[in-house]
Design a protein around this motif. Structure first.
Motif, short mmCIF file in Angstrom:
data_model
loop_
_atom_site.label_atom_id
_atom_site.label_comp_id
_atom_site.label_asym_id
_atom_site.label_seq_id
_atom_site.Cartn_x
_atom_site.Cartn_y
_atom_site.Cartn_z
N PHE A 93 -54.49 -20.36 -21.06
CA PHE A 93 -53.96 -19.65 -19.90
C PHE A 93 -54.97 -19.61 -18.77
O PHE A 93 -54.64 -19.85 -17.61
CB PHE A 93 -53.54 -18.22 -20.29
CG PHE A 93 -53.18 -17.37 -19.11
CD1 PHE A 93 -51.97 -17.56 -18.45
CD2 PHE A 93 -54.04 -16.39 -18.65
CE1 PHE A 93 -51.64 -16.78 -17.34
CE2 PHE A 93 -53.73 -15.61 -17.55
CZ PHE A 93 -52.52 -15.81 -16.90
N LYS A 94 -56.21 -19.31 -19.10
CA LYS A 94 -57.25 -19.22 -18.07
C LYS A 94 -57.42 -20.56 -17.34
O LYS A 94 -57.65 -20.58 -16.14
CB LYS A 94 -58.59 -18.79 -18.69
CG LYS A 94 -58.59 -17.34 -19.12
CD LYS A 94 -59.96 -16.80 -19.45
CE LYS A 94 -60.55 -17.32 -20.70
NZ LYS A 94 -61.79 -16.60 -21.11
N SER A 97 -53.60 -21.11 -15.40
CA SER A 97 -52.85 -19.91 -15.00
C SER A 97 -51.98 -20.12 -13.76
O SER A 97 -50.88 -19.58 -13.68
CB SER A 97 -53.80 -18.74 -14.78
OG SER A 97 -54.76 -19.06 -13.80
N VAL A 101 -47.98 -19.09 -14.46
CA VAL A 101 -47.31 -17.91 -13.91
C VAL A 101 -46.04 -18.25 -13.14
O VAL A 101 -45.24 -17.36 -12.86
CB VAL A 101 -48.27 -17.06 -13.04
CG1 VAL A 101 -49.41 -16.52 -13.88
CG2 VAL A 101 -48.78 -17.84 -11.85
N TRP A 106 -42.96 -17.41 -18.53
CA TRP A 106 -43.97 -16.40 -18.21
C TRP A 106 -43.32 -15.19 -17.54
O TRP A 106 -43.66 -14.05 -17.83
CB TRP A 106 -45.05 -17.00 -17.33
CG TRP A 106 -46.22 -16.08 -17.19
CD1 TRP A 106 -46.51 -15.26 -16.14
CD2 TRP A 106 -47.24 -15.85 -18.17
NE1 TRP A 106 -47.65 -14.54 -16.40
CE2 TRP A 106 -48.12 -14.89 -17.63
CE3 TRP A 106 -47.49 -16.37 -19.43
CZ2 TRP A 106 -49.23 -14.44 -18.32
CZ3 TRP A 106 -48.61 -15.92 -20.12
CH2 TRP A 106 -49.46 -14.97 -19.57
N PHE A 121 -54.08 -11.40 -18.27
CA PHE A 121 -54.67 -11.22 -16.95
C PHE A 121 -56.05 -10.58 -17.02
O PHE A 121 -56.93 -10.90 -16.24
CB PHE A 121 -53.74 -10.42 -16.03
CG PHE A 121 -52.67 -11.28 -15.42
CD1 PHE A 121 -53.00 -12.32 -14.56
CD2 PHE A 121 -51.34 -11.07 -15.71
CE1 PHE A 121 -52.02 -13.13 -14.01
CE2 PHE A 121 -50.35 -11.87 -15.16
CZ PHE A 121 -50.70 -12.90 -14.31
N LEU A 124 -58.36 -13.32 -17.73
CA LEU A 124 -58.53 -14.13 -16.53
C LEU A 124 -59.48 -13.45 -15.55
O LEU A 124 -60.38 -14.08 -15.00
CB LEU A 124 -57.17 -14.39 -15.86
CG LEU A 124 -57.16 -15.30 -14.65
CD1 LEU A 124 -57.65 -16.70 -15.01
CD2 LEU A 124 -55.76 -15.36 -14.06
#
Length: 143
Positions: A93-94, A97, A101, A106, A121, A124
């Motif tokens: 995800f990082k 992202s 998103v 998502w 989040f 992140l």
């Protein structure tokens, strides 16, 4: 007790195909449909404490991780206390992202499981803070 009397076990909380695949794994140690059923097998393996099937399913989920699957995989990892899968999914995800998103998956996660969303989040933001610290340290070193 009913199982003893009827000599039958009735399982209603697992889809028939998933149960069939799970039983095949129990008896043969193989799961030919693992890749396409990994999310369902992962949940069933966790529920019925089939650690080797859970580990194989977890690995399959990680290798199938994509921008479209990250939301569901992260939710599964959190729901089934799979810390290793959760860490790998958050790392993915990082790195992606901005694209993740924007997906419907998502956005659906945001509605159905905001706690999981908050964890992602937070990771992140932590990464961004760490990146800023590293950047600031590099500036200090070069001065």
């Amino acid at each position: 007790m009913e199982e003893q009397q009827s000599n039958r076990v009735v399982i209603t909380d697992v889809d028939h195909e998933v149960l069939q695949e799970m039983l095949q794994f129990i008896y043969t140690g193989e799961s030919p449909n693992l890749a396409k059923m990994a999310n369902h097998l992962f949940a069933a393996a966790d529920k019925y404490a089939l650690e080797s099937l859970k580990a194989l399913s977890e690995e399959a989920l990680f290798y199938a991780l994509s921008i479209e699957t990250v939301a569901e995989t992260l939710a599964l990892a959190v729901m089934h206390s799979a810390e290793k899968l959760k860490e790998k999914t958050i790392e993915f995800f990082k790195n992606h992202s901005k694209d993740i998103v924007k997906t419907n998956e998502w956005k659906n996660l945001a509605k159905t499981n905001p706690i999981v969303l908050a964890e992602a989040f937070e990771a992140l933001l932590t990464q961004n803070d760490n990146d800023q610290i590293m950047h600031d340290e590099k500036i200090e070193i070069t001065k």
